[in-house]
Design a protein around this motif. Sequence first.
Motif, short mmCIF file in Angstrom:
data_model
loop_
_atom_site.label_atom_id
_atom_site.label_comp_id
_atom_site.label_asym_id
_atom_site.label_seq_id
_atom_site.Cartn_x
_atom_site.Cartn_y
_atom_site.Cartn_z
N HIS A 219 12.11 -26.66 12.94
CA HIS A 219 12.01 -28.01 13.50
C HIS A 219 12.76 -28.99 12.61
O HIS A 219 13.14 -28.66 11.48
CB HIS A 219 10.54 -28.44 13.60
CG HIS A 219 9.87 -28.58 12.26
ND1 HIS A 219 9.46 -27.51 11.50
CD2 HIS A 219 9.58 -29.68 11.51
CE1 HIS A 219 8.94 -27.93 10.37
NE2 HIS A 219 9.00 -29.25 10.34
N ASP A 221 11.92 -32.88 11.06
CA ASP A 221 10.83 -33.86 10.99
C ASP A 221 11.27 -35.09 11.77
O ASP A 221 12.45 -35.42 11.80
CB ASP A 221 10.56 -34.25 9.53
CG ASP A 221 10.05 -33.07 8.71
OD1 ASP A 221 9.55 -32.09 9.31
OD2 ASP A 221 10.16 -33.13 7.47
N GLN A 267 13.84 -34.82 2.04
CA GLN A 267 14.82 -34.41 3.05
C GLN A 267 14.83 -35.43 4.18
O GLN A 267 13.87 -36.16 4.39
CB GLN A 267 14.52 -33.01 3.56
CG GLN A 267 13.22 -32.91 4.35
CD GLN A 267 12.92 -31.51 4.83
OE1 GLN A 267 13.58 -30.55 4.46
NE2 GLN A 267 11.90 -31.37 5.67
N HIS A 285 14.40 -26.98 9.50
CA HIS A 285 13.77 -26.14 8.48
C HIS A 285 12.59 -25.38 9.06
O HIS A 285 12.07 -25.74 10.12
CB HIS A 285 13.32 -26.99 7.27
CG HIS A 285 12.41 -28.12 7.63
ND1 HIS A 285 12.87 -29.29 8.19
CD2 HIS A 285 11.06 -28.26 7.53
CE1 HIS A 285 11.85 -30.11 8.40
NE2 HIS A 285 10.73 -29.51 8.02
FE LIG Z 1 8.89 -30.28 8.49
#
Ligand SMILES: [Fe+2]
Length: 331
Positions: A219, A221, A267, A285
């Motif tokens: 996915h 974020d 990230q 990730h």
């Molecule tokens: Fe995540």
Amino acid sequence: MRNIKPVTVSLKQLHEGLDDSTLQEAFGPDSLGIIVIKDLPAEYPKLRETVLTNSSKLANLPSEVLSQLEKEDAFWLIGWSRGKEKLKNDKYDYNKGSFYLNCSFHVDDSLECPPPTTSSDKTGDFSSYKGYISENVYPPEDLVPGFKDQIKKLINLIITIGESVAVNCDRYIKETVDTEYPEGYLARIVSTSYSSKARLLHYYPAQETTDDDDWCGEHVDHSCLTGLTSALYSDSQNDGDDGGLFIKSRNGEIVKVDIPPDCLAFQSGSTLEEVSKGGFKAVPHYVKSSPSRRDVSRNTLAVFMQPNLHEMVNDKENFAQYSNRILKKNH
Ligand SMILES: [Fe+2]
Ligand SMILES: O=C(O)CCC(=O)C(=O)O
């Protein structure tokens, strides 16, 4: 599959301002989109260990206690959530338990949810966005002593360092990615948002599995910026070579990312990609259990720094609308 050491800088270097080549290496077109920060404040290692150890205590509380911490009306985005999100095979995910908190206390220590708004406020009425406006809950103090105090301290520390990461990203995006990018956008969001979220994770021992992303499917974020601790395993080992956090790089290569225990990683997420009109890419990730250590559990903390609900993230949607659209796909 490569095991790459992500771009790593000290907190001091971050405060002084990173040079263009470091930012390019961390977030540029050929990057992983992640940066690791070392030489953190002295209290960090103990705080991380305490909070991540508490994650196991919480996840192993009796089910009747955990159900008191479930907030169905908040879409399970506050408090305890297990078996509520769907995996890619459409089955509900029991492989992990998440404990979600709203981070408005970073702006005002007395707040456990954003200040209420009504339709007469210029920002508008967000009372139906229960996943974002509901008040935090915490496990009973006698069952997990210090839980609330310690996790709030750790989240505040992560967001404070996130502010410095943001200052560097803002400069890089404005200068090299999108000249129309709003000046200082990310730093403002990270330091002033009432809607950032933290997720304390406990991945249960994985048993038999053939999936590459059994603990957490691939996915991006939907935050602007996500802060991540290094994971704590029940056997006190690190991720090892074949388990943990994997990133799909900008050119599609799968890379295993090691975050040392005394460091934090940051990230980029899809809201920042949206705001930078696709220029600053979110990082795909996933998390995989190690085939040689099926009986261990894994704990970590993710802090999703993201805008207030009324902030526009593209021409048509504010963060509330954008986020609702994305979350509907996962539940
Ligand atoms: Fe995540
Ligand atoms: O467990 C991890 O290391 C990452 C968790 C994650 O990607 C998430 O919660 O969005």
